[in-house]
Design a protein around this motif. Sequence first.
Motif, PDB file in Angstrom:
ATOM      1  N   GLY A   1       2.295  26.392  -6.026  1.00  0.00           N
ATOM      2  CA  GLY A   1       2.779  27.182  -4.896  1.00  0.00           C
ATOM      3  C   GLY A   1       1.709  27.629  -3.938  1.00  0.00           C
ATOM      4  N   HIS A   2       0.515  27.039  -4.045  1.00  0.00           N
ATOM      5  CA  HIS A   2      -0.587  27.408  -3.157  1.00  0.00           C
ATOM      6  C   HIS A   2      -0.620  26.487  -1.940  1.00  0.00           C
ATOM      7  N   ASP A   3      -0.988  27.035  -0.791  1.00  0.00           N
ATOM      8  CA  ASP A   3      -1.172  26.225   0.408  1.00  0.00           C
ATOM      9  C   ASP A   3      -2.565  25.608   0.382  1.00  0.00           C
ATOM     10  N   LEU A   4      -2.637  24.306   0.573  1.00  0.00           N
ATOM     11  CA  LEU A   4      -3.934  23.657   0.665  1.00  0.00           C
ATOM     12  C   LEU A   4      -4.651  24.112   1.929  1.00  0.00           C
ATOM     13  N   PRO A   5      -5.978  24.284   1.878  1.00  0.00           N
ATOM     14  CA  PRO A   5      -6.713  24.780   3.045  1.00  0.00           C
ATOM     15  C   PRO A   5      -7.022  23.700   4.077  1.00  0.00           C
ATOM     16  N   LEU A   6      -6.551  22.468   3.856  1.00  0.00           N
ATOM     17  CA  LEU A   6      -6.783  21.364   4.778  1.00  0.00           C
ATOM     18  C   LEU A   6      -5.729  20.303   4.508  1.00  0.00           C
ATOM     19  N   GLN A   7      -5.615  19.329   5.388  1.00  0.00           N
ATOM     20  CA  GLN A   7      -4.669  18.242   5.140  1.00  0.00           C
ATOM     21  C   GLN A   7      -5.353  17.138   4.354  1.00  0.00           C
ATOM     22  N   ILE A   8      -4.627  16.606   3.375  1.00  0.00           N
ATOM     23  CA  ILE A   8      -5.130  15.507   2.554  1.00  0.00           C
ATOM     24  C   ILE A   8      -4.168  14.334   2.676  1.00  0.00           C
ATOM     25  N   LYS A   9      -4.734  13.182   3.016  1.00  0.00           N
ATOM     26  CA  LYS A   9      -3.974  11.938   3.063  1.00  0.00           C
ATOM     27  C   LYS A   9      -4.443  11.033   1.925  1.00  0.00           C
ATOM     28  N   PHE A  10      -3.548  10.187   1.458  1.00  0.00           N
ATOM     29  CA  PHE A  10      -3.894   9.219   0.414  1.00  0.00           C
ATOM     30  C   PHE A  10      -3.568   7.812   0.901  1.00  0.00           C
ATOM     31  N   LEU A  11      -4.467   6.888   0.607  1.00  0.00           N
ATOM     32  CA  LEU A  11      -4.216   5.470   0.791  1.00  0.00           C
ATOM     33  C   LEU A  11      -4.542   4.786  -0.531  1.00  0.00           C
ATOM     34  N   ILE A  12      -3.498   4.332  -1.226  1.00  0.00           N
ATOM     35  CA  ILE A  12      -3.685   3.675  -2.516  1.00  0.00           C
ATOM     36  C   ILE A  12      -3.187   2.238  -2.362  1.00  0.00           C
ATOM     37  N   GLU A  13      -4.110   1.274  -2.457  1.00  0.00           N
ATOM     38  CA  GLU A  13      -3.745  -0.117  -2.213  1.00  0.00           C
ATOM     39  C   GLU A  13      -3.671  -0.922  -3.507  1.00  0.00           C
ATOM     40  N   GLY A  14      -3.157  -2.146  -3.397  1.00  0.00           N
ATOM     41  CA  GLY A  14      -2.978  -2.993  -4.565  1.00  0.00           C
ATOM     42  C   GLY A  14      -3.743  -4.295  -4.526  1.00  0.00           C
ATOM     43  N   GLU A  15      -4.808  -4.364  -3.701  1.00  0.00           N
ATOM     44  CA  GLU A  15      -5.538  -5.627  -3.572  1.00  0.00           C
ATOM     45  C   GLU A  15      -7.058  -5.453  -3.537  1.00  0.00           C
ATOM     46  N   GLU A  16      -7.545  -4.324  -4.006  1.00  0.00           N
ATOM     47  CA  GLU A  16      -8.997  -4.115  -3.974  1.00  0.00           C
ATOM     48  C   GLU A  16      -9.717  -5.139  -4.837  1.00  0.00           C
TER      49      GLU A  16
ATOM     50  N   MET B   1       0.853  -1.187   0.000  1.00  0.00           N
ATOM     51  CA  MET B   1       0.000   0.000   0.000  1.00  0.00           C
ATOM     52  C   MET B   1       0.892   1.241   0.000  1.00  0.00           C
ATOM     53  N   VAL B   2       0.388   2.311  -0.598  1.00  0.00           N
ATOM     54  CA  VAL B   2       1.079   3.595  -0.566  1.00  0.00           C
ATOM     55  C   VAL B   2       0.263   4.550   0.293  1.00  0.00           C
ATOM     56  N   VAL B   3       0.911   5.140   1.295  1.00  0.00           N
ATOM     57  CA  VAL B   3       0.290   6.166   2.129  1.00  0.00           C
ATOM     58  C   VAL B   3       1.083   7.452   1.926  1.00  0.00           C
ATOM     59  N   ALA B   4       0.394   8.515   1.559  1.00  0.00           N
ATOM     60  CA  ALA B   4       1.031   9.814   1.339  1.00  0.00           C
ATOM     61  C   ALA B   4       0.186  10.885   2.006  1.00  0.00           C
ATOM     62  N   GLN B   5       0.805  12.006   2.357  1.00  0.00           N
ATOM     63  CA  GLN B   5       0.033  13.070   2.990  1.00  0.00           C
ATOM     64  C   GLN B   5       0.682  14.428   2.781  1.00  0.00           C
ATOM     65  N   THR B   6      -0.174  15.444   2.767  1.00  0.00           N
ATOM     66  CA  THR B   6       0.288  16.818   2.745  1.00  0.00           C
ATOM     67  C   THR B   6       0.476  17.285   4.189  1.00  0.00           C
ATOM     68  N   ALA B   7       0.958  18.491   4.346  1.00  0.00           N
ATOM     69  CA  ALA B   7       1.222  19.016   5.688  1.00  0.00           C
ATOM     70  C   ALA B   7      -0.086  19.255   6.444  1.00  0.00           C
ATOM     71  N   PRO B   8      -0.103  19.044   7.766  1.00  0.00           N
ATOM     72  CA  PRO B   8      -1.298  19.347   8.562  1.00  0.00           C
ATOM     73  C   PRO B   8      -1.633  20.837   8.503  1.00  0.00           C
ATOM     74  N   VAL B   9      -2.915  21.147   8.638  1.00  0.00           N
ATOM     75  CA  VAL B   9      -3.379  22.535   8.668  1.00  0.00           C
ATOM     76  C   VAL B   9      -4.157  22.709   9.971  1.00  0.00           C
ATOM     77  N   ALA B  10      -3.653  23.523  10.843  1.00  0.00           N
ATOM     78  CA  ALA B  10      -4.257  23.701  12.166  1.00  0.00           C
ATOM     79  C   ALA B  10      -5.714  24.139  12.069  1.00  0.00           C
ATOM     80  N   GLY B  11      -6.570  23.457  12.803  1.00  0.00           N
ATOM     81  CA  GLY B  11      -7.980  23.836  12.859  1.00  0.00           C
ATOM     82  C   GLY B  11      -8.801  23.431  11.659  1.00  0.00           C
ATOM     83  N   ALA B  12      -8.183  22.809  10.664  1.00  0.00           N
ATOM     84  CA  ALA B  12      -8.892  22.430   9.438  1.00  0.00           C
ATOM     85  C   ALA B  12      -9.185  20.933   9.441  1.00  0.00           C
ATOM     86  N   PRO B  13     -10.182  20.497   8.695  1.00  0.00           N
ATOM     87  CA  PRO B  13     -10.486  19.064   8.629  1.00  0.00           C
ATOM     88  C   PRO B  13      -9.385  18.293   7.901  1.00  0.00           C
ATOM     89  N   VAL B  14      -9.418  16.983   8.078  1.00  0.00           N
ATOM     90  CA  VAL B  14      -8.490  16.080   7.405  1.00  0.00           C
ATOM     91  C   VAL B  14      -9.303  15.145   6.509  1.00  0.00           C
TER      92      VAL B  14
END
Length: 456
Positions: free
Chosen positions: A137-152, A66-79
């Motif tokens: 060069g834009h800051d995302l307004p929230l944190q985004i994580k990715f989970l990309i698997e190989g067995e769905e 599986m691949v797990v990737a994420q952008t930087a956390p954003v304080a007070g914003a949803p994930v």
Amino acid sequence: MNQLIESLDADRNGLLDDLIDWLRIPSVSSDSRLRAEVRRACDWVGEKFAAAGLSVETIPTQGHPMVVAQTAPVAGAPVVLVYGHYDVQPAEPLEDWVSGPFEPTVRGGDLFARGATDDKGQVLTHIQSVCRWLSAGHDLPLQIKFLIEGEEEVGSENLERMLPELAEKLACDCVVISDSSQYADGQPAITYGLRGIATYELTVRGPSQDLHSGSFGGAVMNPAIALCKMLSSMVDENGVIQVPGYYDRVQPLTEAERQQWAQLPQSDAAFAASVGVKELFGEQGYTTDERRWARPTFDINGLTSGHQGEGVKTIIPAIASAKISFRLVADQDPKELTEQLRQHFDAVTPTGVTWELETDHGAPGMLAKIDTPFAKAAEIAIDAAFGTKPVFIREGGSIPIVTRFQEVLGCDCLLLGWGLSDDNTHSPNEKFRVQDYHRGIQASTRLWNEIAKQVG
């Protein structure tokens, strides 16, 4: 936001080339001969994330990683967690493909290749949108994580088993999944329900070896005939499944749902023509959409017995088998169904044969809420990208891990399908409309901004 959308429009060819590059990799998770290719598809997406500046981790499993990737956390914003898969179905029968399944080809505005819509093309829309936010060069307004698997495509068993230990790493407020379809061409949809699944192989055994049908016919039970009798006992002439207790947990559709779906532009004649049949069949008392979205089903997926080669071989086969599956609705339990099925086969098996039932994989159905700020954000983003407000529907297919996300992560779910019902998912000539690939990227790009607004 306007600058981001303009940059996406200016780079349509580059965005499409990325998808074509990924589709060339034959990442068939069920084929052990292609294990290295599956890993190559995993590495491809990991490198895409790393190049955009996301933190990336490849997590090994007992099967494919599986691949797990994420952008930087954003304080007070949803994930938000984006889930998808890089593995694909087998391409056979190869002779039915107009162009090679792993030779991506654009014809008539559609991109043809195995995995084009299930799920490389759809999940890549979200990957592209996040990468474009960051490369601009834009800051995302929230944190985004990715989970990309190989067995769905083989049941997500390793992910399901490992999910509790990954819960902290994947913690989020909402899971976004694009692995489904629009309601119709030009009519996008937000899917709030999925059917579950339970799959089995039923084997019937008779004589210790194949017998001459002249010498032994009429004296022993033919396992193929016995199997046919057992399978024919499963559904009556009105489409009602005859396994005792099968409907006990099925919740009735609400009147509001039935009224909403009745207003959708559905045509039984057009639906029948699209799949090449003269007329439709299903459980009486329900519309076509109700049957395929919110009612449980039974299907025979494959039959094997006796001589399969050229010419005639007059035998009573020793063995007959069938691969069967059920699509389940919310609250039905695959394990409970297995016991019901065993009791049913005990009751209907002809004398002179024995049977075995091998369980494959199962997952319950799911329902998500539609009155959430996440759903509102998706509605706004999709409307802006597609030029049409989405409708809220259920989907007859199964994404086994979705219910587990709800249980383990305690999150909302957004199922946003960019594909079409005629994209030939799991069939030859799978495709993804190029225009909808780009619309999906634009909708995803807008979605992150809208979620931050609606939830923040």
